[in-house]
Write a protein that holds these residues in place. Sequence first.
Motif, mmCIF file in Angstrom:
data_model
loop_
_atom_site.group_PDB
_atom_site.id
_atom_site.type_symbol
_atom_site.label_atom_id
_atom_site.label_comp_id
_atom_site.label_asym_id
_atom_site.label_seq_id
_atom_site.Cartn_x
_atom_site.Cartn_y
_atom_site.Cartn_z
ATOM 1 N N ASN A 62 0.845 -1.189 0.000
ATOM 2 C CA ASN A 62 0.000 0.000 0.000
ATOM 3 C C ASN A 62 0.884 1.244 0.000
ATOM 4 N N MET A 63 0.827 2.004 -1.073
ATOM 5 C CA MET A 63 1.701 3.160 -1.242
ATOM 6 C C MET A 63 1.448 4.221 -0.177
ATOM 7 N N ASP A 64 0.196 4.457 0.172
ATOM 8 C CA ASP A 64 -0.114 5.459 1.187
ATOM 9 C C ASP A 64 0.474 5.079 2.541
ATOM 10 N N GLN A 65 0.450 3.799 2.862
ATOM 11 C CA GLN A 65 1.038 3.348 4.123
ATOM 12 C C GLN A 65 2.553 3.492 4.095
ATOM 13 N N LEU A 66 3.166 3.217 2.963
ATOM 14 C CA LEU A 66 4.608 3.400 2.827
ATOM 15 C C LEU A 66 4.967 4.869 3.009
ATOM 16 N N ILE A 67 4.227 5.731 2.369
ATOM 17 C CA ILE A 67 4.477 7.173 2.486
ATOM 18 C C ILE A 67 4.305 7.628 3.931
ATOM 19 N N GLY A 68 3.259 7.152 4.591
ATOM 20 C CA GLY A 68 3.033 7.508 5.994
ATOM 21 C C GLY A 68 4.158 7.035 6.899
ATOM 22 N N ALA A 69 4.641 5.830 6.649
ATOM 23 C CA ALA A 69 5.747 5.294 7.451
ATOM 24 C C ALA A 69 7.018 6.104 7.233
ATOM 25 N N LEU A 70 7.268 6.522 5.993
ATOM 26 C CA LEU A 70 8.437 7.350 5.710
ATOM 27 C C LEU A 70 8.324 8.706 6.401
ATOM 28 N N GLN A 71 7.126 9.243 6.443
ATOM 29 C CA GLN A 71 6.914 10.503 7.140
ATOM 30 C C GLN A 71 7.274 10.353 8.620
ATOM 31 N N GLN A 72 6.822 9.285 9.229
ATOM 32 C CA GLN A 72 7.086 9.053 10.652
ATOM 33 C C GLN A 72 8.550 8.778 10.926
ATOM 34 N N ARG A 73 9.131 7.860 10.189
ATOM 35 C CA ARG A 73 10.504 7.415 10.473
ATOM 36 C C ARG A 73 11.576 8.417 10.062
ATOM 37 N N TYR A 74 11.292 9.177 8.997
ATOM 38 C CA TYR A 74 12.319 10.069 8.455
ATOM 39 C C TYR A 74 11.965 11.553 8.594
ATOM 40 N N GLY A 75 10.803 11.858 9.161
ATOM 41 C CA GLY A 75 10.416 13.249 9.365
ATOM 42 C C GLY A 75 10.157 14.015 8.079
ATOM 43 N N LEU A 76 9.657 13.320 7.074
ATOM 44 C CA LEU A 76 9.367 13.946 5.787
ATOM 45 C C LEU A 76 7.926 14.450 5.757
ATOM 46 N N VAL A 77 7.684 15.485 4.971
ATOM 47 C CA VAL A 77 6.302 15.883 4.728
ATOM 48 C C VAL A 77 5.749 14.946 3.661
#
Length: 65
Positions: free
Chosen positions: A35-50
């Motif tokens: 799930n791309m949205d979940q991947l993006i959300g996880a990257l936001q959390q782990r890496y502090g990305l918008v």
Amino acid sequence: MNEQLLKGRWNEMKGRVKEKWGRLTDDELEQMDGNMDQLIGALQQRYGLVQEEARKEVNAWLRTH
């Protein structure tokens, strides 16, 4: 298209995702199931990305794979 590619080839790509974004846990990758949205959300959390930054990273990564 990118999201369909990610979902369809998730089992093959999980290892590559882990290589690129090593802070993601195996459990997170299993739960995402492509799930791309979940991947993006996880990257936001782990890496502090918008969100837009994370989405661009994922799309750029997908173009190379």
